[in-house]
Design a protein around this motif. Structure first.
Motif, PDB file in Angstrom:
ATOM      1  N   SER A  36     -23.015 -31.761 -55.099  1.00  0.00           N
ATOM      2  CA  SER A  36     -23.682 -32.037 -53.668  1.00  0.00           C
ATOM      3  C   SER A  36     -23.229 -32.508 -52.386  1.00  0.00           C
ATOM      4  O   SER A  36     -21.989 -32.954 -52.292  1.00  0.00           O
ATOM      5  CB  SER A  36     -24.761 -32.127 -53.682  1.00  0.00           C
ATOM      6  N   ALA A  37     -23.957 -32.211 -51.220  1.00  0.00           N
ATOM      7  CA  ALA A  37     -23.446 -33.134 -49.615  1.00  0.00           C
ATOM      8  C   ALA A  37     -23.332 -34.632 -50.175  1.00  0.00           C
ATOM      9  O   ALA A  37     -22.677 -35.368 -49.806  1.00  0.00           O
ATOM     10  CB  ALA A  37     -24.657 -32.584 -48.482  1.00  0.00           C
ATOM     11  N   GLN A 121     -31.422 -31.944 -40.996  1.00  0.00           N
ATOM     12  CA  GLN A 121     -31.693 -30.584 -42.246  1.00  0.00           C
ATOM     13  C   GLN A 121     -31.484 -29.884 -40.795  1.00  0.00           C
ATOM     14  O   GLN A 121     -31.645 -30.620 -39.733  1.00  0.00           O
ATOM     15  CB  GLN A 121     -33.101 -30.772 -42.738  1.00  0.00           C
ATOM     16  N   SER A 153     -35.624 -26.111 -51.924  1.00  0.00           N
ATOM     17  CA  SER A 153     -34.807 -26.199 -52.809  1.00  0.00           C
ATOM     18  C   SER A 153     -35.707 -26.924 -54.180  1.00  0.00           C
ATOM     19  O   SER A 153     -35.153 -26.884 -55.593  1.00  0.00           O
ATOM     20  CB  SER A 153     -33.990 -27.193 -52.762  1.00  0.00           C
ATOM     21  N   GLY A 182     -31.064 -25.801 -52.869  1.00  0.00           N
ATOM     22  CA  GLY A 182     -31.048 -24.859 -51.988  1.00  0.00           C
ATOM     23  C   GLY A 182     -30.196 -23.440 -51.755  1.00  0.00           C
ATOM     24  O   GLY A 182     -30.683 -23.202 -50.782  1.00  0.00           O
ATOM     25  N   ALA A 183     -29.028 -23.020 -52.526  1.00  0.00           N
ATOM     26  CA  ALA A 183     -28.820 -22.181 -52.491  1.00  0.00           C
ATOM     27  C   ALA A 183     -29.033 -21.008 -52.453  1.00  0.00           C
ATOM     28  O   ALA A 183     -29.078 -20.027 -52.008  1.00  0.00           O
ATOM     29  CB  ALA A 183     -27.129 -22.140 -53.666  1.00  0.00           C
ATOM     30  N   THR A 186     -31.495 -20.445 -49.218  1.00  0.00           N
ATOM     31  CA  THR A 186     -31.489 -19.692 -48.017  1.00  0.00           C
ATOM     32  C   THR A 186     -30.821 -18.489 -49.119  1.00  0.00           C
ATOM     33  O   THR A 186     -30.528 -17.693 -47.389  1.00  0.00           O
ATOM     34  CB  THR A 186     -29.431 -20.941 -48.267  1.00  0.00           C
ATOM     35  N   GLU A 199     -32.865 -26.390 -44.762  1.00  0.00           N
ATOM     36  CA  GLU A 199     -31.420 -27.248 -45.709  1.00  0.00           C
ATOM     37  C   GLU A 199     -30.595 -27.658 -44.495  1.00  0.00           C
ATOM     38  O   GLU A 199     -30.459 -27.904 -43.862  1.00  0.00           O
ATOM     39  CB  GLU A 199     -31.363 -25.399 -45.841  1.00  0.00           C
ATOM     40  N   SER A 203     -24.483 -27.709 -46.315  1.00  0.00           N
ATOM     41  CA  SER A 203     -24.681 -26.178 -46.477  1.00  0.00           C
ATOM     42  C   SER A 203     -24.111 -25.423 -45.535  1.00  0.00           C
ATOM     43  O   SER A 203     -24.374 -24.274 -46.570  1.00  0.00           O
ATOM     44  CB  SER A 203     -26.139 -26.664 -47.525  1.00  0.00           C
TER      45      SER A 203
END
Length: 317
Positions: A36-37, A121, A153, A182-183, A186, A199, A203
């Motif tokens: 993750s970030a 974000q 998410s 989150g993926a 999106t 988001e 990402s």
């Protein structure tokens, strides 16, 4: 004899502990998944801390229960300066109000050390949405009350609650559609299953470059250097600021000199040119700050997300 006891006290005091720290590997517990970030930023800083101090700074992903398992582990860890928490809004500002009962107290069980980084974000929309700015989006949503949806998410996630703040402050009716991560959220925007989502910037670069989503606004107080042409929400909603952050916490009762030393070492690591460059490439900014400054910031963030949880009506067992 008196001199002996004075020397014994000096060598056993927290001040001496500061000069001897770190004497062994230090563990940074991230209560969320790898890659993750938050995880990428933490490993970047940990690598530099290792180089600067000559001692290993290890990142441990101790996941589960929306971040509560790893966070509890640090709360109960020995306060000797060798276990720290990598805190983010989810575990240290949202969960305290989202869950009816937690195995830790986000304020009493921890002491703030410093902030690794913050990153905005981004409010994104499907390219077919007839809006390119936040004022245009607000007008379009108000013209179609109850007919638009936003992905997140998951219920109670940072993305969900940031959107709830935008909706409340702009007076919007948009239906929340939670996803598992989150993926997929999106991807739902890209597919047109929902019109919009919030988001994290780290990402999104590939999607923004491909034009599969359109950025409407960033949630940080000011525009992001990574997206200089995208307005901040604050340019439309006064004083709005909902950047994501990574704050380092130590277990309560960790000696103050060690907390101060850790803070100083992180600030030094963040000043390294290669760290600055890599953070910028991710759309993040190194922050730093003293323990006192960080504790004050964390307190304000908790108040903000308490309001967001109350607005959303979300709760968890």
């Amino acid at each position: 004899m008196q001199r002996f006891f004075l020397l014994l006290f000096a060598f056993s005091s927290p001040l001496f502990a500061q000069t001897d720290w770190p004497a062994k590997p230090v563990t940074l517990v991230n209560p969320f998944a790898a890659a993750s970030a938050v995880d990428v930023v933490t490993r970047l800083v940990a690598q530099r801390l290792t180089q600067n101090t000559g001692k290993s700074f290890l990142v441990e992903n101790r996941t589960g229960a929306s971040g509560n398992i790893g966070t509890e582990a640090v709360a109960k860890a020995k306060p000797d300066g060798y276990t720290f928490l990598v805190g983010s809004p989810g575990s240290m500002a949202i969960n305290p109000f989202l869950f009816k009962k937690l195995p830790y107290d986000a304020e009493k069980d921890f002491v703030a050390v410093t902030t690794f980084a913050s990153f905005p974000q981004v409010l994104i929309v499907n390219p077919k949405v007839p809006a390119h700015t936040l004022p245009e989006l607000i007008s379009w949503v108000k013209a179609n009350p109850g007919k638009t949806n936003h992905a997140s998410s998951g219920t109670g996630s940072t993305a969900h609650l940031v959107m709830e703040l935008i909706k409340a402050d702009a007076g919007l009716q948009i239906t929340h559609v939670p996803f598992r991560g989150g993926a997929p959220a999106t991807q739902a925007v890209i597919a047109g299953d929902v019109e919009m989502a919030v988001e994290g910037l780290p990402s999104l670069p590939a999607f923004l470059k491909a034009g599969t989503v359109r950025p409407i606004a960033v949630t940080s107080r000011e525009r992001s250097p990574s997206l200089p042409d995208v307005a901040a929400v604050a340019e439309t909603i006064k004083d709005f600021d909902a950047a994501a952050w990574i704050i380092v916490f130590a277990p309560a009762a960790t000696p103050a000199p060690i907390v101060e030393r850790m803070s100083q070492e992180v600030v030094k690591a963040l000043e390294a040119p290669e760290v600055k460059t890599k953070l910028a490439d991710m759309g993040a900014s190194g922050v730093g700050g003293t323990p006192a400054q960080t504790a004050s910031y964390h307190k304000r963030e908790m108040a903000k997300f308490k309001r967001a949880v109350e607005i959303s009506g979300a709760s968890a067992e």
